[in-house]
Structure formats: C-alpha cells, structure tokens
Write a protein that holds these residues in place. Structure first.
Motif, PDB file in Angstrom:
ATOM      1  N   VAL A 199     -33.153  27.544 -10.164  1.00 16.53           N
ATOM      2  CA  VAL A 199     -33.113  27.847  -8.730  1.00 16.53           C
ATOM      3  C   VAL A 199     -32.343  26.741  -8.019  1.00 16.53           C
ATOM      4  CG1 VAL A 199     -34.491  28.049  -6.623  1.00 16.53           C
ATOM      5  CG2 VAL A 199     -35.327  29.044  -8.742  1.00 16.53           C
ATOM      6  N   LEU A 200     -31.400  27.153  -7.160  1.00 17.60           N
ATOM      7  CA  LEU A 200     -30.732  26.216  -6.249  1.00 17.60           C
ATOM      8  C   LEU A 200     -31.202  26.570  -4.849  1.00 17.60           C
ATOM      9  CD1 LEU A 200     -28.551  24.114  -5.392  1.00 17.60           C
ATOM     10  CD2 LEU A 200     -26.882  25.969  -5.458  1.00 17.60           C
ATOM     11  N   LEU A 201     -31.914  25.651  -4.229  1.00 18.42           N
ATOM     12  CA  LEU A 201     -32.404  25.889  -2.866  1.00 18.42           C
ATOM     13  C   LEU A 201     -31.490  25.155  -1.898  1.00 18.42           C
ATOM     14  CD1 LEU A 201     -34.590  26.935  -0.859  1.00 18.42           C
ATOM     15  CD2 LEU A 201     -35.852  24.809  -1.317  1.00 18.42           C
ATOM     16  N   MET A 202     -30.956  25.907  -0.923  1.00 12.37           N
ATOM     17  CA  MET A 202     -30.028  25.311   0.052  1.00 12.37           C
ATOM     18  C   MET A 202     -30.619  25.347   1.451  1.00 12.37           C
ATOM     19  SD  MET A 202     -26.373  26.935  -1.065  1.00 12.37           S
ATOM     20  CE  MET A 202     -25.478  25.980   0.154  1.00 12.37           C
ATOM     21  N   ASP A 203     -30.213  24.377   2.241  1.00 14.86           N
ATOM     22  CA  ASP A 203     -30.572  24.388   3.657  1.00 14.86           C
ATOM     23  C   ASP A 203     -29.475  23.658   4.421  1.00 14.86           C
ATOM     24  OD1 ASP A 203     -32.290  25.068   5.767  1.00 14.86           O
ATOM     25  OD2 ASP A 203     -33.122  23.054   5.818  1.00 14.86           O
ATOM     26  N   GLU A 204     -29.013  24.260   5.499  1.00 15.01           N
ATOM     27  CA  GLU A 204     -27.955  23.685   6.325  1.00 15.01           C
ATOM     28  C   GLU A 204     -26.780  23.192   5.489  1.00 15.01           C
ATOM     29  OE1 GLU A 204     -29.847  20.952   9.016  1.00 15.01           O
ATOM     30  OE2 GLU A 204     -30.803  22.605  10.077  1.00 15.01           O
ATOM     31  N   GLY A 205     -26.376  24.016   4.531  1.00 13.18           N
ATOM     32  CA  GLY A 205     -25.188  23.726   3.729  1.00 13.18           C
ATOM     33  C   GLY A 205     -25.397  22.707   2.631  1.00 13.18           C
ATOM     34  N   GLN A 206     -26.622  22.212   2.498  1.00 20.76           N
ATOM     35  CA  GLN A 206     -26.871  21.176   1.501  1.00 20.76           C
ATOM     36  C   GLN A 206     -27.892  21.636   0.457  1.00 20.76           C
ATOM     37  OE1 GLN A 206     -27.975  17.785   3.857  1.00 20.76           O
ATOM     38  NE2 GLN A 206     -25.862  17.396   4.460  1.00 20.76           N
ATOM     39  N   GLN A 207     -27.887  20.913  -0.657  1.00 25.75           N
ATOM     40  CA  GLN A 207     -28.852  21.213  -1.702  1.00 25.75           C
ATOM     41  C   GLN A 207     -30.192  20.561  -1.365  1.00 25.75           C
ATOM     42  OE1 GLN A 207     -27.571  20.472  -5.800  1.00 25.75           O
ATOM     43  NE2 GLN A 207     -29.467  19.346  -6.123  1.00 25.75           N
ATOM     44  N   VAL A 208     -31.248  21.367  -1.381  1.00 28.71           N
ATOM     45  CA  VAL A 208     -32.595  20.802  -1.201  1.00 28.71           C
ATOM     46  C   VAL A 208     -33.171  20.482  -2.575  1.00 28.71           C
ATOM     47  CG1 VAL A 208     -34.919  21.218  -0.295  1.00 28.71           C
ATOM     48  CG2 VAL A 208     -32.926  22.107   0.922  1.00 28.71           C
ATOM     49  N   LEU A 209     -33.015  21.409  -3.492  1.00 30.47           N
ATOM     50  CA  LEU A 209     -33.377  21.136  -4.883  1.00 30.47           C
ATOM     51  C   LEU A 209     -32.634  22.087  -5.804  1.00 30.47           C
ATOM     52  CD1 LEU A 209     -35.496  23.543  -5.867  1.00 30.47           C
ATOM     53  CD2 LEU A 209     -37.153  22.150  -4.706  1.00 30.47           C
ATOM     54  N   HIS A 210     -32.528  21.678  -7.035  1.00 29.13           N
ATOM     55  CA  HIS A 210     -31.887  22.502  -8.076  1.00 29.13           C
ATOM     56  C   HIS A 210     -32.650  22.200  -9.360  1.00 29.13           C
ATOM     57  CE1 HIS A 210     -28.062  23.517 -10.613  1.00 29.13           C
ATOM     58  NE2 HIS A 210     -28.932  24.498 -10.583  1.00 29.13           N
ATOM     59  N   MET A 211     -33.431  23.144  -9.826  1.00 31.68           N
ATOM     60  CA  MET A 211     -34.283  22.860 -10.984  1.00 31.68           C
ATOM     61  C   MET A 211     -34.650  24.142 -11.724  1.00 31.68           C
ATOM     62  SD  MET A 211     -38.017  22.101  -9.265  1.00 31.68           S
ATOM     63  CE  MET A 211     -37.564  20.495  -8.704  1.00 31.68           C
ATOM     64  N   PRO A 212     -35.152  23.986 -12.958  1.00 34.62           N
ATOM     65  CA  PRO A 212     -35.606  25.169 -13.681  1.00 34.62           C
ATOM     66  C   PRO A 212     -36.747  25.850 -12.924  1.00 34.62           C
ATOM     67  CG  PRO A 212     -35.399  23.302 -15.168  1.00 34.62           C
ATOM     68  CD  PRO A 212     -35.232  22.767 -13.779  1.00 34.62           C
ATOM     69  N   MET A 213     -36.771  27.173 -12.992  1.00 35.14           N
ATOM     70  CA  MET A 213     -37.815  27.947 -12.319  1.00 35.14           C
ATOM     71  C   MET A 213     -39.205  27.481 -12.748  1.00 35.14           C
ATOM     72  SD  MET A 213     -38.098  30.402 -10.241  1.00 35.14           S
ATOM     73  CE  MET A 213     -39.704  30.634  -9.590  1.00 35.14           C
ATOM     74  N   ASP A 214     -39.363  27.181 -14.036  1.00 28.93           N
ATOM     75  CA  ASP A 214     -40.686  26.768 -14.530  1.00 28.93           C
ATOM     76  C   ASP A 214     -41.155  25.486 -13.842  1.00 28.93           C
ATOM     77  OD1 ASP A 214     -40.824  28.926 -16.131  1.00 28.93           O
ATOM     78  OD2 ASP A 214     -40.229  27.887 -17.972  1.00 28.93           O
ATOM     79  N   ASP A 215     -40.212  24.582 -13.545  1.00 30.02           N
ATOM     80  CA  ASP A 215     -40.596  23.337 -12.862  1.00 30.02           C
ATOM     81  C   ASP A 215     -40.936  23.615 -11.397  1.00 30.02           C
ATOM     82  OD1 ASP A 215     -40.044  22.192 -15.209  1.00 30.02           O
ATOM     83  OD2 ASP A 215     -38.257  21.089 -14.574  1.00 30.02           O
ATOM     84  N   LEU A 216     -40.190  24.563 -10.797  1.00 28.91           N
ATOM     85  CA  LEU A 216     -40.452  24.878  -9.385  1.00 28.91           C
ATOM     86  C   LEU A 216     -41.861  25.461  -9.210  1.00 28.91           C
ATOM     87  CD1 LEU A 216     -39.307  24.949  -6.510  1.00 28.91           C
ATOM     88  CD2 LEU A 216     -38.394  27.218  -6.999  1.00 28.91           C
ATOM     89  N   LYS A 217     -42.287  26.226 -10.230  1.00 22.61           N
ATOM     90  CA  LYS A 217     -43.631  26.831 -10.156  1.00 22.61           C
ATOM     91  C   LYS A 217     -44.717  25.762 -10.114  1.00 22.61           C
ATOM     92  CE  LYS A 217     -42.684  31.236 -12.392  1.00 22.61           C
ATOM     93  NZ  LYS A 217     -42.546  31.874 -13.695  1.00 22.61           N
ATOM     94  N   GLU A 218     -44.393  24.572 -10.631  1.00 20.30           N
ATOM     95  CA  GLU A 218     -45.401  23.503 -10.657  1.00 20.30           C
ATOM     96  C   GLU A 218     -45.044  22.376  -9.704  1.00 20.30           C
ATOM     97  OE1 GLU A 218     -46.172  22.441 -14.677  1.00 20.30           O
ATOM     98  OE2 GLU A 218     -47.083  24.416 -14.978  1.00 20.30           O
ATOM     99  N   TYR A 219     -44.122  22.653  -8.794  1.00 22.74           N
ATOM    100  CA  TYR A 219     -43.602  21.598  -7.908  1.00 22.74           C
ATOM    101  C   TYR A 219     -44.661  21.088  -6.941  1.00 22.74           C
ATOM    102  CZ  TYR A 219     -40.395  19.281  -4.687  1.00 22.74           C
ATOM    103  OH  TYR A 219     -39.749  18.349  -3.912  1.00 22.74           O
ATOM    104  N   ALA A 220     -45.511  22.010  -6.458  1.00 23.58           N
ATOM    105  CA  ALA A 220     -46.469  21.608  -5.418  1.00 23.58           C
ATOM    106  C   ALA A 220     -47.850  22.194  -5.697  1.00 23.58           C
ATOM    107  CB  ALA A 220     -45.978  22.092  -4.058  1.00 23.58           C
ATOM    108  N   VAL A 221     -48.844  21.586  -5.090  1.00 23.47           N
ATOM    109  CA  VAL A 221     -50.210  22.083  -5.216  1.00 23.47           C
ATOM    110  C   VAL A 221     -50.853  22.035  -3.829  1.00 23.47           C
ATOM    111  CG1 VAL A 221     -51.130  19.793  -5.798  1.00 23.47           C
ATOM    112  CG2 VAL A 221     -52.365  21.818  -6.538  1.00 23.47           C
ATOM    113  N   SER A 222     -51.772  22.953  -3.590  1.00 18.89           N
ATOM    114  CA  SER A 222     -52.480  22.961  -2.309  1.00 18.89           C
ATOM    115  C   SER A 222     -53.855  22.328  -2.514  1.00 18.89           C
ATOM    116  CB  SER A 222     -52.613  24.408  -1.839  1.00 18.89           C
ATOM    117  OG  SER A 222     -53.517  24.463  -0.764  1.00 18.89           O
ATOM    118  N   LEU A 223     -54.205  21.372  -1.663  1.00 19.18           N
ATOM    119  CA  LEU A 223     -55.490  20.683  -1.766  1.00 19.18           C
ATOM    120  C   LEU A 223     -56.297  20.956  -0.505  1.00 19.18           C
ATOM    121  CD1 LEU A 223     -54.258  17.196  -3.045  1.00 19.18           C
ATOM    122  CD2 LEU A 223     -55.281  19.033  -4.407  1.00 19.18           C
ATOM    123  N   THR A 224     -57.525  21.329  -0.693  1.00 22.68           N
ATOM    124  CA  THR A 224     -58.401  21.570   0.461  1.00 22.68           C
ATOM    125  C   THR A 224     -59.666  20.716   0.303  1.00 22.68           C
ATOM    126  OG1 THR A 224     -57.606  23.845   0.485  1.00 22.68           O
ATOM    127  CG2 THR A 224     -59.535  23.373   1.840  1.00 22.68           C
ATOM    128  N   GLY A 225     -60.072  20.085   1.402  1.00 19.61           N
ATOM    129  CA  GLY A 225     -61.281  19.261   1.337  1.00 19.61           C
ATOM    130  C   GLY A 225     -61.591  18.677   2.696  1.00 19.61           C
TER     131      GLY A 225
END
Ligand code: ATP
Length: 294
Positions: A199-225
């Motif tokens: 996946v290549l994610l772009m914003d305002e003409g620039q690259q935000v990230l470029h990585m394998p889809m499998d890594d993007l799936k684990e890029y972030a986590v939601s924490l509640t507490g």
C-alpha cells in the motif's frame, strides 16, 4: 525488481503541487494500492507513470525508461479509469478487435468470456453505455490487454455492489494466473485490501507510508481504559487519534511499536484497527470534522 522508480518527483499546476517531492519504488509482479483522500495526487502520479503528463521536476523511470513519449512504456502499460475514450465510430466488438491488434499479450478468449458474462452486445457503442457498464467494459478491456503495468484509477466508479465483487474476483484470479504489476487507486481500501501486497498512502502529493499490506494491518492498535492510565501510557507513544469513550474513559489509537500485553497488564483493553481506518487516521485533517464547521 522494480518496475517504477521515482525520485523527488513533483508535478505542479500553476505553482501548486499536485505531487510534491515523491520518492518511491514499486516492485514488479505485485498488486499495489494507491490510497489517499480526494486531491491527494493519486491520479496525477499514475498519469505521469504511464506518460500521459510530464513531471515538473524530479526523476522517474518506468521499465527503466522515462515514460513521457516512450513507445515502450505505452505499449506495455494501460491506464484504466472512467474517462477512457474510445472512438465513437467503433462498436464494442470492433474495439475488442482493435485491442487484439495493438496489445501483444491480448487474450481474446478471456475478453469474450467476460463480455458475455456481463451481457454486452458486440453491436453496442461505448458512448451509449450506462456509467456502470462503461467502467465494466473498461475493466474487461484493461484486464484483457495483460499489460505488464496495469493501472486502475478508481476502477469501480458507478459499478453496483455485485459487479464490484465480480471485478475484484476476476482481477485476483487473472493476476494469479498471469502475474504482472497492477496499481489500483481508490479511497476505499476496505473493499479490496485482501488483494493487495503493498500500500502507498498519499496525502497532499506526498507519501505518508508505503508498506506491505500485512504490516499495515498491524500498524496501529486501539487502547481503551481509565483517563489517567491511558493518558500516562500515551506520553511516549505516537498517537493517531484519541477521544473520550465514556465518562472517565479514554480511547486512543496508537502506533503499535510496543508489546500489547504491557498495556493490557495496566488495565487497558486493546483492539485491532483495520488498515483502512489507519489510512483515515493518518490523513485526517486537524481542522476538526464537518460538525465543527456547521
Ligand atoms: N489538470 C489540472 N489542472 C490543475 N490542477 C490539477 C489538474 N489535475 C489535478 N489538479 C490538482 O492536483 C491535485 C491532485 O489531484 P489528483 O486528481 O491527482 O488527486 P486524486 O488523489 O486523484 O484525487 P481524487 O481522489 O479526488 O480523484 C488537486 O488539488 C487537483 O485539483
């Protein structure tokens, strides 16, 4: 091997950058998603790659050649979008024959199978098709070329849900049988994330990230507490978003560069964040939402 190599690539319109200093390589024989919000620069990038428009500055090679005015690039690539122009005088049947004449890898059996499946008639004309039928025909044409570099720009515009599903299934099956470099631009990553290797994610003409889809799936986590626990935890983390989820409780989406068990031991509940949501968080504007202006 890399099919596409771009360094500091920039395209400006009247001094305003549409693509802004992009450095990226795209590997061959993979399906890459080009994701971004409206106006992120996706179409401009893709049109430069197939030589439709010329960059303002920077360097770019496609099949080791500069794509603008390159016969080699145009013979081995196809750009499919809902504005594809075909000669009005030719019928759909004649257009398929022209495709066969121009594209060396053209597969007429495959084209005709899809043509019949989607209920086209050889005597129809492209300019008389409905919007969804036009994009469906464009998809058939684009896939049948079996071009080494196949680019779909918002390919499912106008297609109904059933045709969209068929499109993604056909694309995957055909890619597995005939691997090639496929780029798909869209805002809707969730619709086709199962197809993508990168996946290549772009914003305002620039690259935000470029990585394998499998890594993007684990890029972030939601924490509640509890507020205090989550607040304390966040101080050295990369926070993508946070909100009050209930009185005294905070929910935060954070880059996952720590052991989740640590957070859970402190009493926070961790839940996965979908890749499409990660893209939304990473390109969210800081001005607030529509509710803040109306
Ligand atoms: N021919 C043009 N003349 C002037 N500005 C242009 C032209 N083409 C694109 N732009 C501008 O460049 C920026 C990027 O446009 P582009 O179409 O590449 O974005 P996009 O990510 O494909 O957007 P969308 O998802 O809405 O199709 C936008 O601000 C757009 O207005």
């Amino acid at each position: 091997m890399n099919v596409i190599e771009a360094t500091d690539l920039t395209k400006t319109y009247k001094g305003v950058p549409a693509v802004d200093g992009l450095t990226v390589t795209i590997k061959s024989d993979a399906i890459t998603g080009i994701i971004g919000r409206n106006g992120a620069g996706k179409t401009t990038l893709l049109k430069m790659l197939v030589g439709f428009i010329k960059e303002t500055s920077g360097e770019m090679n496609v099949f080791s050649e500069h794509p603008f005015n390159s016969l080699h690039v145009s013979a081995n690539s196809i750009f499919i979008d809902d504005h594809m122009l075909f000669p009005d005088a030719l019928t759909l049947g004649e257009l398929l024959k022209e495709g066969e004449r121009f594209y060396t890898n053209w597969d007429m059996t495959f084209a005709k199978t899809l043509f019949d499946y989607f209920s086209f008639h050889p005597d129809q004309h492209h300019n008389q098709l409905s919007k969804g039928k036009k994009t469906t025909f464009n998809m058939i044409f684009g896939l049948a070329t079996r071009s080494e570099l196949t680019i779909f720009d918002e390919p499912t515009t106008g297609m109904d849900a059933a045709v969209r599903n068929d499109f993604y299934r056909v694309l995957l099956k055909d890619y597995l049988a005939h691997p090639r470099t496929i780029l798909i631009s869209s805002h809707h990553l969730d619709e086709f994330d199962h197809l993508l290797e990168d996946v290549l994610l772009m914003d305002e003409g620039q690259q935000v990230l470029h990585m394998p889809m499998d890594d993007l799936k684990e890029y972030a986590v939601s924490l509640t507490g509890p507020d205090a626990v989550v607040g304390q935890w966040l101080y050295d983390k990369t926070v993508l978003a946070k909100k009050q989820s209930a009185p005294g409780m905070m929910q935060a989406v954070v880059k996952q560069d720590f052991a989740i068990e640590q957070a859970e031991r402190l009493g926070m509940k961790a839940t996965p964040v979908a890749a499409s949501d990660v893209c939304i968080y990473l390109t969210a504007k800081t001005k607030g939402g529509i509710d803040d202006v109306l």
